[in-house]
Design an enzyme around this catalytic site. Structure first.
Site, PDB file in Angstrom:
ATOM      1  N   SER A   1      10.542 -60.819 -68.796  1.00 46.15           N
ATOM      2  CA  SER A   1       9.912 -59.581 -68.327  1.00 46.15           C
ATOM      3  C   SER A   1      10.796 -58.377 -68.617  1.00 46.15           C
ATOM      4  CB  SER A   1       9.613 -59.669 -66.827  1.00 46.15           C
ATOM      5  OG  SER A   1       8.648 -60.665 -66.576  1.00 46.15           O
TER       6      SER A   1
ATOM      7  N   SER B   1       5.098 -70.190 -70.028  1.00 47.03           N
ATOM      8  CA  SER B   1       4.332 -71.025 -70.977  1.00 47.03           C
ATOM      9  C   SER B   1       5.138 -72.257 -71.391  1.00 47.03           C
ATOM     10  CB  SER B   1       3.894 -70.215 -72.198  1.00 47.03           C
ATOM     11  OG  SER B   1       4.913 -69.425 -72.749  1.00 47.03           O
TER      12      SER B   1
ATOM     13  N   GLY C   1      10.196 -68.597 -72.008  1.00 48.92           N
ATOM     14  CA  GLY C   1      11.516 -68.992 -71.535  1.00 48.92           C
ATOM     15  C   GLY C   1      11.452 -69.326 -70.055  1.00 48.92           C
ATOM     16  N   LEU C   2      12.542 -69.834 -69.540  1.00 50.46           N
ATOM     17  CA  LEU C   2      12.610 -70.209 -68.132  1.00 50.46           C
ATOM     18  C   LEU C   2      12.488 -68.993 -67.223  1.00 50.46           C
ATOM     19  CD1 LEU C   2      15.617 -72.698 -68.376  1.00 50.46           C
ATOM     20  CD2 LEU C   2      13.225 -73.326 -67.939  1.00 50.46           C
TER      21      LEU C   2
ATOM     22  N   GLY D   1      13.726 -66.347 -64.922  1.00 44.99           N
ATOM     23  CA  GLY D   1      15.057 -65.759 -64.819  1.00 44.99           C
ATOM     24  C   GLY D   1      15.771 -65.605 -66.146  1.00 44.99           C
ATOM     25  N   SER D   2      15.124 -66.014 -67.241  1.00 43.10           N
ATOM     26  CA  SER D   2      15.776 -65.913 -68.558  1.00 43.10           C
ATOM     27  C   SER D   2      15.832 -64.479 -69.067  1.00 43.10           C
ATOM     28  CB  SER D   2      15.057 -66.801 -69.579  1.00 43.10           C
ATOM     29  OG  SER D   2      13.707 -66.393 -69.737  1.00 43.10           O
ATOM     30  N   GLY D   3      14.892 -63.641 -68.616  1.00 40.42           N
ATOM     31  CA  GLY D   3      14.871 -62.240 -69.052  1.00 40.42           C
ATOM     32  C   GLY D   3      13.619 -61.835 -69.798  1.00 40.42           C
TER      33      GLY D   3
END
Length: 198
Positions: free
Chosen positions: A40, A107, A33-34, A36-38
């Site tokens: 991690s 990725s 995902g982008l 800041g998408s969450g």
């Protein structure tokens, strides 16, 4: 690279033996995902929950890996591809060790995620698309990267001046704009239960 004089040395302990010893199957949970998408945040919480349930896990995170193994790579398309190639190979080793492996990487390219998937038997690569709009990610901006992009201090940023290719058929979609973290964790853990991994 000359591989003429390299021979695979087979061991006497196989993946199934390690899985049996661990009491669960192994798989690769691939969070994409982008920024800041969450990715991690959710991977950390999924690992914590799986550990609480008594399962053997290891988490590979994009920024963490660039502190060591991939510290020599930048963010060109070629380097991003090499980044994912290395992580795919490392993840394959962890899965072979019988460990539920969590890999959280932007990725951005479909071909690179497809390569990582190709390293594992069918069903053991679980693509998890962490979905959030570029606007939402920029408003979160946990690392201050979007501000740097806006100021022109950062180039080749996925979703802005470098592509992010959205997964077409991921095993799991997590909508972090509308789901709480605990709901997202439960969705992933339930998938693992329903598919017989844990």
């Amino acid at each position: 690279m000359n591989q003429k004089n390299i021979t695979w040395h087979e061991g006497k302990v196989q993946k199934a033996d390690r899985q049996h010893l661990n009491g669960h199957k192994s798989a690769l949970l691939w969070f994409t995902g982008l920024s800041g998408s969450g990715k991690s945040t959710i991977s950390v919480e999924v690992e914590r929950k799986l550990h609480e349930l008594g399962h053997h896990t290891y988490r590979l995170d994009g920024d963490n890996i660039r502190h060591g193994l991939n510290g020599d790579l930048a963010f060109s398309e070629e380097d991003r591809t090499e980044n994912i190639r290395r992580i795919g190979e490392v993840s394959k080793l962890f899965v072979d060790a019988g460990i539920i492996t969590l890999a959280a990487f932007i990725s951005p390219y479909k071909k690179d995620r497809a390569f990582a998937r190709s390293l594992l038997p069918d069903g053991e690569f679980i693509e998890i698309y962490i979905q959030a709009s570029i606007e939402t990610c920029a408003s979160r901006d946990p690392k201050g990267l979007y501000k740097k992009v806006k100021k022109g201090e950062l180039k080749n940023f996925s979703g802005i001046d470098s592509p992010y290719e959205i997964p077409q058929s991921p095993e799991i979609v997590i909508d972090t704009e509308n789901q709480r973290i605990d709901e997202s964790v439960l969705q992933i853990v339930n998938y693992l239960k329903n598919k017989g991994f844990i």
